[in-house]
Each structure stands twice: as C-alpha cells, then as structure tokens.
Design a protein around this motif. Structure first.
Motif: not given
Length: 489
Positions: A206-213
């Motif tokens: 599982k994964g979402t996205h980072a603040h960098a996105w």
C-alpha cells in the motif's frame, strides 16, 4: 580499503562468514585438539520478555533455513581467513572448504507464542558445525521475533483496524526492512509499503503520496486533482501539508466530488501530524456532512501501541494506522537478547549434560538434552504452562499426573492430569537434510492468529500482564541442582 568489485559482490551473498570471529577460532581450536567431530547440543532461547509484555512471537525460521541450506566456504572466504592474524593452518582451511552442515535442527514454528527460557531452536551436531551457526541464527531469530512481537502488541490494541507497515526508510538497512515487514505481517499487519518485501513474500503493498507531491504543484487542490486523475482507483490524499482542517480536508472533499462525478470514489485521507484525535474527529464530521461516510481516515506519525491505545481512549476516528519507526526499529527495546547455550556434549561416546553458572540467577542455564511441551488444559482448551523435561522422561508423554512448580520458588506448585502435552520443537533438518515443509506466509499468519486464542487474555494484555508459567520437571530441576552443587564443591 579494497575497492568493491563483482567478485566481492558475489561474496556479499554468501552468509557463511556472517559470524563472530571467535566462532572460527573455537572451531580451529577444536580441530587442533581433535574434538571437532564430537557431538554437541545447543539451544536458542531468551531470558526476559521484550517490552515488559506477557508473551513474544517467534519468527525468523525461514531465514534460518535458507542460511543453513547455503552454508559453504568459497574461495573468497578461504582467502580472507588466510589473511587473519591467527595464521590458521592450511589443513584447517581445507576442512572449511569441504564443510557442509550435517547436523539436526529443531525449532518452534513461526508465529508461535513463546516465553522465557523455553528453547526456540535446538542445534544438534558436531561442535564444529554447531559452533559456526550460532551468530547468524541469533541474528535472524532475535530481530524477527522482536519485530513480530512489537507488531502483535500493536495488533492487540487495534484488532479491527487496518495496520500498515511503513518502516523501510528508518530500518537498519535493507534486509531489516524486508524481513521486518514479513515479521509484522505474520503478527497481523495487513500490508507493507516496501515493494521488495511484497515481491519476495507476497505481502500486499500500500502507498499514498508524500508532502512533496503537494509542494510540487501550485496549489493543494491542483495536487489532489492531478493525483486523482493519475490513480483514480487508489486515491488516498495526504491532507496536512498546509492546514488540515481549513485546506486539506476541504480540498479532499472537493476531489471526492470530482471522483464521484466520474463514477469513482475517494478511498481515504491521511493525517500525518498534529493532534490526531481531534483532527480525526473533525475530519470525520466534515466527511460525513459532505456525504462521504465511506471515506476512511489513515493516521501516521511515529505511532506505537501506547499512542494508538491513547488515541482510541480519546475517541479518535481512525480506521487505519501507518506505522514505521517505532515498529521496524522496536524503538523502546531495540534487541531481544536471545542466547545460544551449550546444554549437552559428547563424552566417551554419550551425551552428558552441561550447565553455565552465573552470579545472576537468571543466567544459570537449564542443562541437558530436553524436550519442551505446551501443557494444554483439556477442560478449558487453554495453555496451562510450558514444561521442560529431560528427553527420557515418559510421564509427560503418557499424560500422567505431573507437578507444575515454580523453579525459583518450588514451594509454589500444583498438580495437573487432564492435559495434552504438545511438543513445541519440530524437526527442521535431519542429518543436514531439510525435512520441514515450509508453510506459506498466509498459513503462518493464520497459525499465529490461532495461537493468540490458546492463552488467557491476562497474558496478552499490554499493561501489567500476568506471568505465564514455564516449569521444569522434577527430574530436570534436580539435575540442575546437582550440577550447580558439583561445580561449586
């Protein structure tokens, strides 16, 4: 320092020298005095439960099996040993070159609940081979058992929630990340962020996205919209880059509406900072009022079982937990402390018990070639105690009445006769051949869940657990006393 080349890269995959130097030195000394072929019995166990808990979860056996199957001294290993200051004889290096593991190994199945001083792994073989494998077995078992236990504690405080292992970037190197993810999955975690662990072991990822996105776009709304367009089937939005309640959640709701207009749905939002109890409650209210009660809330941010329990006590509206540093490093206790002790050795063609005596009573070993049993009460279906007995004792195998007494305070005892004695150690290798059929990871995970039902809840609770009984047979206790007196006369 030598430059790395492809030849040494091959050596990096050979774990035979994944050992402490004194193991090789002891092997050499045994070889010199001609005792290297004498049989020895070693046991792996720990003395104290981690995290001030009531139980531990055994893990690491599959790693041990792969290690033993691939033990061999290649030419690079021999050349390296030839350079050592000990100046080993060439005949000894020839013996290492011809080395194969021909011993027996028994072990507790992975996922088993385990307790102090109970053998987890037993190695029976020549002192030459049994000495070599000590360090690596302890390395694998100590780490994975520690992580599985930590994960199980987290599962215990959030039994109905989704648990995600997010620890790779904080793990102590690559192997720790993947084997730690596996250990967590055994104990009930549902997925990992590590794709290599997913590929190797079949763990869901599982994964979402980072603040960098978000930072890479002009606005948070643009970032959410672009992410939803790129991955419309798996949209979880990180909402705390700027302001969770004034910006993040409203923009996530707007994105949810855009997805709904296309027949899609927002899976979840993720909170990664701030007052997680308050923010989750407010986010839940906002999502529900906007008509999105199905959108889940994921939380992360240095979580452990204590923080999760506290958040639940505060009424946090969190459905899923992303847990990294505190799990993969077992931050509050970064080592299990398992040991590998000689309990019997060959003398004049027979195995004789040996003991280690210490000024610390907990370090005095339980001597002799023995068996470990779990005493299951037939009336309750629950574990009554673990019981260590010498190999030739028959009363326990025949289900006769036995006495369970505290080995430290032997006046505390009770008798039991309505029981099933379940042997804990299973054959893994016999005469160097693998005889154990490795279970699938899913079956290990299911087995662990079943194990959690075999003991009373008071042994599993996070705070002030009841102490589970580990008993010695009367014969084993007497042998221990006799050896202590013999060495102190």
């Amino acid at each position: 320092m030598k430059a790395m080349n492809w030849k040494t890269m091959d050596a990096m995959n050979n774990l035979t020298l994944h050992t402490d130097k004194y193991q090789i030195n002891m092997m050499y000394a045994h070889w010199l005095q001609g005792t290297h072929t004498e049989k020895a019995v070693f046991e792996v166990y720990f003395r104290k439960l981690p995290f001030d808990g009531g139980y531990a979860v055994f893990a690491g056996l599959e790693r041990v099996i792969h290690y033993v199957q691939n033990l061999h001294f290649g030419e690079e290993e021999i050349a390296y040993l030839r350079e050592q200051e000990e100046n080993y004889k060439e005949e000894f290096l020839d013996a290492l070159r011809a080395f194969t593991f021909n011993g027996d190994i028994q072990a507790v199945p992975e996922g088993t609940l385990v307790f102090p001083n109970v053998p987890l792994v037993r190695v029976i073989g020549s002192i030459f081979e049994a000495q070599l494998v000590e360090t690596a077995i302890l390395n694998f078992v100590n780490f994975q058992t520690l992580i599985a236990t930590k994960a199980s504690r987290m599962k215990g405080v959030a039994p109905h929630d989704v648990l995600l292992e997010f620890g790779t970037r904080r793990a102590q190197e690559a192997d720790a990340a993947i084997w730690g993810a596996r250990a967590a999955y055994i104990a009930g975690f549902h997925a990992t962020s590590n794709l290599r662990a997913g590929m190797l072991f079949g763990i869901p990822t599982k994964g979402t996205h980072a603040h960098a996105w978000v930072q890479a776009h002009d606005t948070e709304a643009d970032a959410f919209r672009a992410y939803a367009e790129a991955l419309p089937e798996q949209v979880t939005l990180l909402v705390d880059t700027y302001d969770t309640l004034r910006s993040g959640v409203p923009n996530a709701i707007a994105t949810a509406r855009q997805l709904a207009s296309r027949g899609k749905r927002l899976n979840a939002i993720r909170l990664d900072s701030g007052d997680l109890a308050y923010l989750s409650q407010q986010a839940r209210r906002m999502l529900d009022e906007a008509g999105f009660p199905e959108v889940k809330i994921v939380a992360s941010n240095d979580l452990d079982e204590h923080i999760i329990a506290g958040l639940k006590a505060q009424g946090a509206k969190i459905d899923s937990w992303g847990i990294g540093t505190q799990l993969i490093t077992a931050a509050d206790q970064p080592a299990l402390g398992g040991v590998y002790k000689l309990v019997a050795r060959e003398k004049d063609g027979t195995l004789v018990p040996v003991i280690k005596i210490s000024g610390n009573p907990e370090k005095v070993t339980n001597p002799g070639f023995k068996e470990a049993y779990r005493i299951m009460n037939k009336a309750t279906g629950k574990a009554e105690a673990d019981y260590l007995a010498l190999q030739d004792e028959v009363d326990i195998r025949e289900g006769q009445r036995i006495k369970l007494f505290d080995p430290i305070h032997p006046y505390l005892f009770k008798y039991i006769d309505n029981y099933e004695a379940v042997p804990l150690l299973k054959p893994i290798f016999q005469a160097g051949e693998l005889v154990y059929e490795l279970p699938t990871l899913e079956s290990i995970r299911d087995y662990h869940a079943e194990q959690m039902q075999t003991v009373w809840p008071q042994y599993l609770r996070m705070l002030n657990p009841e102490v589970y009984r580990v008993n010695l047979s009367a014969a084993l206790w007497q042998l221990k006393m006799d050896l202590i007196h013999a060495h102190q006369d």
